[in-house]
Design a protein around this motif. Structure first.
Motif: not given
Length: 231
Positions: A213-216, A57-59, A63-65
Motif C-alpha cells: 500500500v505504502a509503495g504505490p 499521479a492522483a490515481l 486508489v491505494p489509500l
C-alpha cells in the motif's frame, strides 16, 4: 531400492479463522473508488498534456489509500492468535500475549507490553449503542407491563381472559441488546478468556508494514509533487 521421500505436509490450523470486517466501510470504499476511477479515467481520456499526467499521479496516490482505509481492514481470530489487518500494518498477536480488549470511542487490543493496536475493521458506532440501549429499555418496559397485566388477569381484574397484556414474542429475554461491533468484541474477549493460557496460543507479537500500500501511494505522491513543482 529406495523410494523418494514425500515432502512434509503443512499441518492444518486447529480452527478456521473468524473474519470480522466493516460492511459500511466496504460499501463506502467501493463508492469512493467508483467516483475516483470515473473522474480519473475521464481526465486521462479527455485531458491533454499535463492534465493526463496529473490525473495518473492522483490515481496512483488515491486508489491505494482509499482501498487501504476502507476495503483492506479486517480482523482474523482463531483459537491460537488474533491477526489484525489495519490500513498500513498487519499485527499478529498470540492470545497469550494479549493483555486486554478495550472498547471506548474505538475498539483496541492491548498487548502485554502495553502497546495498543486499534481494530480498524471493528469501528465503534455510538449511534448503534444508543439504539441498542433504547431497544433494551423498551423491551424491559414491555416485559414489566406484560407481567403486571398477567398478574391483574389472575386476580380477576383488568382484562384477564382476553389475552391483553400477554408477553410479545419479539421481546428479547436473553439480556440487554448489543450493538454489532460490541458483539464482535464480546466474541473476541470470550476467545481470549478461554485460550490465553493454551500452549498453542503462545509466541511473539509480530508487526509487518503494508509496503504493497505504502509503495504505490508514495510513488504517486512523489510524481504529483514533481508535476506541481515543475508547473
Amino acid at each position: 531400492m529406495t523410494t523418494p521421500e514425500h515432502p512434509p505436509t503443512t499441518p492444518e490450523p486447529a480452527s478456521k479463522d473468524r473474519v470480522y470486517r466493516s460492511p459500511m466501510g466496504i460499501v463506502g470504499g467501493v463508492a469512493l473508488l467508483v467516483i475516483v476511477l470515473w473522474l480519473g479515467i475521464d481526465a486521462l481520456v479527455r485531458g491533454e498534456g499535463r492534465t493526463q499526467w496529473l490525473a495518473l499521479a492522483a490515481l496512483i496516490l488515491i486508489v491505494p489509500l482509499v482501498s487501504a482505509f476502507t476495503l483492506r481492514p479486517a480482523v482474523y481470530a482463531n483459537e491460537d492468535r488474533l491477526r489484525i489487518r489495519n490500513p498500513l500494518r498487519v499485527i499478529v498477536l498470540p492470545w497469550g500475549r494479549v493483555a486486554s480488549l478495550r472498547s471506548g470511542y474505538s475498539n483496541e487490543v492491548v498487548a502485554e507490553s502495553g502497546t495498543k493496536y486499534q481494530l480498524w475493521a471493528v469501528p465503534v458506532s455510538l449511534r448503534a449503542r444508543k439504539k441498542a440501549a433504547r431497544r433494551t429499555a423498551r423491551a424491559a418496559a414491555e416485559r414489566n407491563a406484560a407481567a403486571r397485566g398477567e398478574h391483574r388477569g389472575r386476580g380477576g381484574t383488568g382484562f384477564g381472559g382476553l389475552g391483553i397484556g400477554a408477553p410479545r414474542g419479539d421481546v428479547d429475554a436473553d439480556g440487554p441488546l448489543r450493538a454489532e461491533t460490541d458483539k464482535v468484541m464480546d466474541d473476541l474477549r470470550e476467545l481470549l478468556e478461554h485460550r490465553q493460557n493454551a500452549e498453542s496460543a503462545q509466541g511473539e507479537v509480530t508487526v509487518r508494514w503494508a509496503y504493497e500500500v505504502a509503495g504505490p501511494a508514495l510513488a504517486g505522491a512523489v510524481l504529483l509533487l514533481i508535476l506541481l513543482a515543475v508547473g
